[in-house]
Motif scaffolding. Structure first.
Motif, short mmCIF file in Angstrom:
data_model
loop_
_atom_site.label_atom_id
_atom_site.label_comp_id
_atom_site.label_asym_id
_atom_site.label_seq_id
_atom_site.Cartn_x
_atom_site.Cartn_y
_atom_site.Cartn_z
N ALA A 86 38.49 37.42 33.00
CA ALA A 86 39.77 37.98 33.41
C ALA A 86 39.60 39.44 33.84
O ALA A 86 40.17 39.87 34.85
CB ALA A 86 40.78 37.88 32.27
N GLN A 87 38.82 40.20 33.08
CA GLN A 87 38.62 41.62 33.38
C GLN A 87 37.94 41.82 34.73
O GLN A 87 38.35 42.66 35.54
CB GLN A 87 37.80 42.28 32.27
CG GLN A 87 37.55 43.77 32.48
CD GLN A 87 38.84 44.57 32.46
OE1 GLN A 87 39.50 44.63 31.44
NE2 GLN A 87 39.21 45.16 33.58
N GLU A 88 36.87 41.05 34.98
CA GLU A 88 36.15 41.24 36.24
C GLU A 88 36.97 40.80 37.43
O GLU A 88 36.93 41.42 38.50
CB GLU A 88 34.82 40.48 36.17
CG GLU A 88 33.85 41.09 35.16
CD GLU A 88 32.46 40.51 35.23
OE1 GLU A 88 32.27 39.49 35.92
OE2 GLU A 88 31.55 41.08 34.59
N GLU A 89 37.76 39.72 37.27
CA GLU A 89 38.63 39.29 38.37
C GLU A 89 39.74 40.31 38.60
O GLU A 89 40.10 40.62 39.74
CB GLU A 89 39.23 37.92 38.06
CG GLU A 89 40.08 37.33 39.17
CD GLU A 89 39.27 36.96 40.41
OE1 GLU A 89 39.89 36.85 41.51
OE2 GLU A 89 38.05 36.77 40.29
N ALA A 90 40.29 40.88 37.52
CA ALA A 90 41.33 41.90 37.66
C ALA A 90 40.78 43.13 38.39
O ALA A 90 41.46 43.69 39.27
CB ALA A 90 41.86 42.30 36.29
N SER A 91 39.57 43.52 38.06
CA SER A 91 38.96 44.68 38.73
C SER A 91 38.80 44.43 40.22
O SER A 91 38.97 45.34 41.03
CB SER A 91 37.60 45.00 38.10
OG SER A 91 37.76 45.39 36.75
N SER A 92 38.46 43.20 40.59
CA SER A 92 38.28 42.88 42.01
C SER A 92 39.59 42.98 42.78
O SER A 92 39.59 43.13 44.00
CB SER A 92 37.68 41.48 42.18
OG SER A 92 38.64 40.47 41.88
N HIS A 93 40.71 42.89 42.06
CA HIS A 93 42.03 43.04 42.70
C HIS A 93 42.64 44.41 42.43
O HIS A 93 43.81 44.63 42.70
CB HIS A 93 42.99 41.96 42.18
CG HIS A 93 42.63 40.56 42.58
ND1 HIS A 93 42.91 40.04 43.83
CD2 HIS A 93 41.98 39.57 41.90
CE1 HIS A 93 42.48 38.79 43.90
NE2 HIS A 93 41.91 38.49 42.74
N ASN A 94 41.82 45.32 41.89
CA ASN A 94 42.27 46.68 41.56
C ASN A 94 43.45 46.65 40.58
O ASN A 94 44.41 47.40 40.70
CB ASN A 94 42.66 47.45 42.83
CG ASN A 94 42.74 48.95 42.59
OD1 ASN A 94 42.03 49.48 41.73
ND2 ASN A 94 43.61 49.63 43.32
N LEU A 95 43.37 45.75 39.61
CA LEU A 95 44.41 45.62 38.59
C LEU A 95 43.88 46.05 37.23
O LEU A 95 42.69 45.92 36.94
CB LEU A 95 44.88 44.16 38.50
CG LEU A 95 45.58 43.57 39.73
CD1 LEU A 95 45.78 42.07 39.55
CD2 LEU A 95 46.92 44.27 39.96
#
Length: 358
Positions: A86-95
């Motif tokens: 979840a963290q890495e995917e959120a980072s990829s969306h600048n979230l």
């Protein structure tokens, strides 16, 4: 030091403030050339420009933060990869990912309070992750924002969910035992009636049927889904005169108990009995001897899917209803190690030569 603003980037790139805004915010349907976009990005990078997230939030009514409401997952070693995905995917969306962890036995009031806290902090959406696959009543507060579930099904069918395909994972694991030559396979199941309990047994029985092996309910023994439960259930199975040549354990913790039962009966794994588990729980599966053949739960993939899907819902995706009524199933791959071998001539625990059976 003077902070770098959008005007500074526009001046350095030789473009208008509007163009910089379009490029850095990735505004769709603009006529900005790729060379201009690259020039703006280079200027922003060289100047160390960082967008004012608060100002952007006030303008777009978006906080750029999503919440992860968990049940013991933050303190469960084998499920930590949900948070990583979840963290890495959120980072990829600048979230930004905000996590609230609570006890699995916390009541509905506590769950609603956790959801309200995330909403009061202006989370754009919320992920609700359970510690094991089961059905849940989603807090009514989650209807105020886009939401998705990890490892659970909403009893009302209103919230999109991602689940491990445990039935297929179990079927593939049983098929591996059958391919190794086993026809008499014991199954130690959890005594708690949840979707994971039903799904793993369904997959096991499906694989037996496909192999032309008749169902034998006497080979299915339930117990606590811990080492103690696996020990007691496996001891019962392996003490029989017609004991199974392989034991499928509901999870890796039960498999630990199965190893103990086999050792007490003087049985060698996998020469005398093959044992398999489920979950690929670290450090159990790799640390016990011989290392355990098991099935991996797709924790990382489910965490990443949840954030990617939540992002689409926040942006107004129209597939929310379909996702709510058709949970997404993630593949559970078999992880082969050293606890499976071909069946040998089965001898009862009494060691009597007259007790030999196939």
């Amino acid at each position: 030091m003077k902070s770098v603003g959008i005007r500074d980037v526009a001046k350095a790139a030789g473009v208008s403030i509007t163009t910089v805004s379009h490029v850095l915010n990735e505004t769709p349907n603009t006529r900005t050339s790729e060379s201009t976009r690259e020039r703006v990005r280079d200027a922003a990078s060289e100047l160390g420009y960082s967008p004012n997230r608060l100002a952007r939030g006030l303008r777009t009514r978006s906080s750029g933060m999503i919440g992860l409401l968990t049940e013991d997952i933050a303190t469960t070693p084998h499920a930590g990869r949900i948070i990583l995905g979840a963290q890495e995917e959120a980072s990829s969306h600048n979230l930004t990912l905000a996590i609230i962890n609570s006890h699995v036995d916390a009541g509905a009031a506590a769950r609603r309070a956790d959801a309200r806290e995330l909403i009061e902090r202006h989370a754009d959406g919320i992920i609700y992750a359970t510690v094991f696959h089961r059905e849940v009543s989603v807090p009514v507060e989650l209807r105020a924002v886009p939401a998705v579930l990890i490892g659970a099904v909403d009893v009302q069918g209103l919230v999109p969910a991602v689940l491990p395909d445990e039935a297929t994972g179990a079927a593939n694991l049983t098929a591996l035992l059958v391919a190794a030559g086993h026809r008499r396979i014991g199954f130690t199941n959890s005594s708690v009636d949840v979707p994971a309990t039903r799904g793993r047994l369904i997959g096991h029985l499906r694989a037996l049927a496909q192999a032309g092996i008749a169902r034998d309910d006497s080979l299915i023994v339930s117990g606590l889904s811990e080492a103690s439960g696996g020990y007691a259930a496996t001891l019962e199975l392996l003490s029989r005169r017609d004991r199974p040549t392989a034991v499928f354990c509901y999870n890796d913790r039960m498999a630990m108990g199965a190893y103990r039962a086999a050792a007490e009966l003087g049985l060698h794994i996998p020469r005398d009995v093959s044992i398999v588990g489920f979950d690929d729980q670290a450090p159990i599966a790799e640390s016990i001897h011989p290392s355990l053949t098991t099935v991996a739960l797709p924790h990382y993939e489910m965490g990443a899917w949840a954030v990617a899907t939540l992002t689409r819902l926040i942006q107004g995706s129209s597939d929310a209803w379909y996702l709510s009524t058709h949970p997404t199933l993630m593949q559970c791959p078999v992880v082969e190690r050293h606890s499976v071998g071909p069946p040998q001539l089965v001898k009862s625990i009494s060691n009597s030569a007259t007790d030999l059976n196939l």
